[in-house]
Scaffold this motif. Structure first.
Motif, mmCIF file in Angstrom:
data_model
loop_
_atom_site.group_PDB
_atom_site.id
_atom_site.type_symbol
_atom_site.label_atom_id
_atom_site.label_comp_id
_atom_site.label_asym_id
_atom_site.label_seq_id
_atom_site.Cartn_x
_atom_site.Cartn_y
_atom_site.Cartn_z
ATOM 1 N N GLN A 17 -53.945 -11.615 96.240
ATOM 2 C CA GLN A 17 -55.228 -12.313 96.121
ATOM 3 C C GLN A 17 -56.073 -11.840 94.946
ATOM 4 O O GLN A 17 -56.963 -12.555 94.496
ATOM 5 N N ALA A 18 -55.839 -10.643 94.456
ATOM 6 C CA ALA A 18 -56.683 -10.055 93.405
ATOM 7 C C ALA A 18 -56.466 -10.777 92.083
ATOM 8 O O ALA A 18 -55.495 -10.549 91.385
ATOM 9 N N LYS A 19 -57.384 -11.640 91.769
ATOM 10 C CA LYS A 19 -57.329 -12.416 90.532
ATOM 11 C C LYS A 19 -58.727 -12.438 89.899
ATOM 12 O O LYS A 19 -59.695 -12.724 90.597
ATOM 13 N N LYS A 23 -58.235 -6.763 88.633
ATOM 14 C CA LYS A 23 -59.090 -6.371 89.755
ATOM 15 C C LYS A 23 -58.330 -5.605 90.832
ATOM 16 O O LYS A 23 -58.925 -5.039 91.732
ATOM 17 N N PHE A 24 -56.998 -5.579 90.749
ATOM 18 C CA PHE A 24 -56.214 -4.963 91.818
ATOM 19 C C PHE A 24 -56.270 -3.443 91.830
ATOM 20 O O PHE A 24 -56.340 -2.835 92.886
ATOM 21 N N ASP A 56 -63.795 -6.160 98.433
ATOM 22 C CA ASP A 56 -64.105 -7.057 97.317
ATOM 23 C C ASP A 56 -63.393 -8.402 97.408
ATOM 24 O O ASP A 56 -63.274 -9.107 96.402
ATOM 25 N N PHE A 60 -62.767 -12.331 94.193
ATOM 26 C CA PHE A 60 -61.525 -12.814 93.589
ATOM 27 C C PHE A 60 -61.585 -14.314 93.336
ATOM 28 O O PHE A 60 -62.176 -15.072 94.121
ATOM 29 N N HIS A 63 -61.565 -17.256 95.977
ATOM 30 C CA HIS A 63 -62.425 -16.902 97.110
ATOM 31 C C HIS A 63 -63.905 -17.085 96.763
ATOM 32 O O HIS A 63 -64.716 -17.314 97.650
ATOM 33 N N HIS A 76 -70.800 -12.013 97.965
ATOM 34 C CA HIS A 76 -69.399 -11.714 98.236
ATOM 35 C C HIS A 76 -69.231 -10.804 99.449
ATOM 36 O O HIS A 76 -68.186 -10.821 100.102
#
Length: 202
Positions: A17-19, A23-24, A56, A60, A63, A76
């Motif tokens: 999901q980290a986009k 951001k990961f 967080d 992303f 989201h 968020h």
């Protein structure tokens, strides 16, 4: 599901999901840093793990809103508080620990006051991530793709705010100690930027 099972599921979910992808790395680093801050104090490691990895979710792509006006008003943390309980249940995370996980997520921002040790560990670790060399990488990478940082000058101003405001917000003595070299590095960077810019626009 075993502890290793739901932890692996959480990490795999966030990895997917980290986009944007940069951001990961924040999540595993934040978890390790938060554990380091505990210095032997008793805390629930499941709660800290889930909160560090999931806090967080609402930042992303996919989201958060895409429209600039909606993104500027986006909460968020509230989004994560709504979505995370269901996700954790699906992964077999202990349901009794979900409220404490959400509470740690709810209070991780500098403007919030943690009510648990897990929340304090998460918040102080997240503040440390906004100081030092890592903070510089994280902020500068957002230039041109984050509504807060349209130009390099915006990134520099954001880092200046971090330097001025965040160190005093740290609650744990362990965090204040770890902040010292980070503050020094960030201050040196900002001084170098000012000297090299020599009054010109960035």
């Amino acid at each position: 599901m075993t502890q290793s099972g739901y932890r692996e599921a959480i990490a795999d979910f966030i990895c997917a999901q980290a986009k944007p992808p940069d951001k990961f790395s924040h999540q595993p680093r934040l978890y390790r840093l938060a554990r380091r801050l505990a210095e032997g104090k008793p805390y629930d490691d499941d709660v800290l793990y889930a909160a560090a990895w999931m806090h967080d979710l609402g930042v992303f792509l996919g989201h958060r809103p895409e429209a600039p006006a909606a993104l500027a008003a986006w909460d968020h943390v509230a989004y994560a508080a709504r979505r995370v309980p269901t996700i954790l249940k699906q992964f077999g995370f202990p349901e009794a620990k979900i409220p404490a996980t959400i509470e740690a997520i709810r209070t991780h921002l500098p403007s919030r006051k943690p009510t648990t040790l897990e929340g304090t560990l998460l918040r102080d670790a997240d503040l440390l991530e906004q100081l030092g060399a890592i903070a510089i990488l994280r902020v500068v990478s957002k230039v041109g793709r984050d509504t807060r940082f349209e130009r390099h000058a915006d990134a520099v101003q954001g880092l200046r705010r971090n330097l001025e405001y965040l160190p005093a917000q740290l609650e744990l003595a362990s965090a204040r100690r770890l902040a010292e070299p980070r503050v020094k590095a960030l201050k040196a960077f900002l001084e170098a930027v000012e000297a090299e810019a020599d009054g010109s626009d960035l």
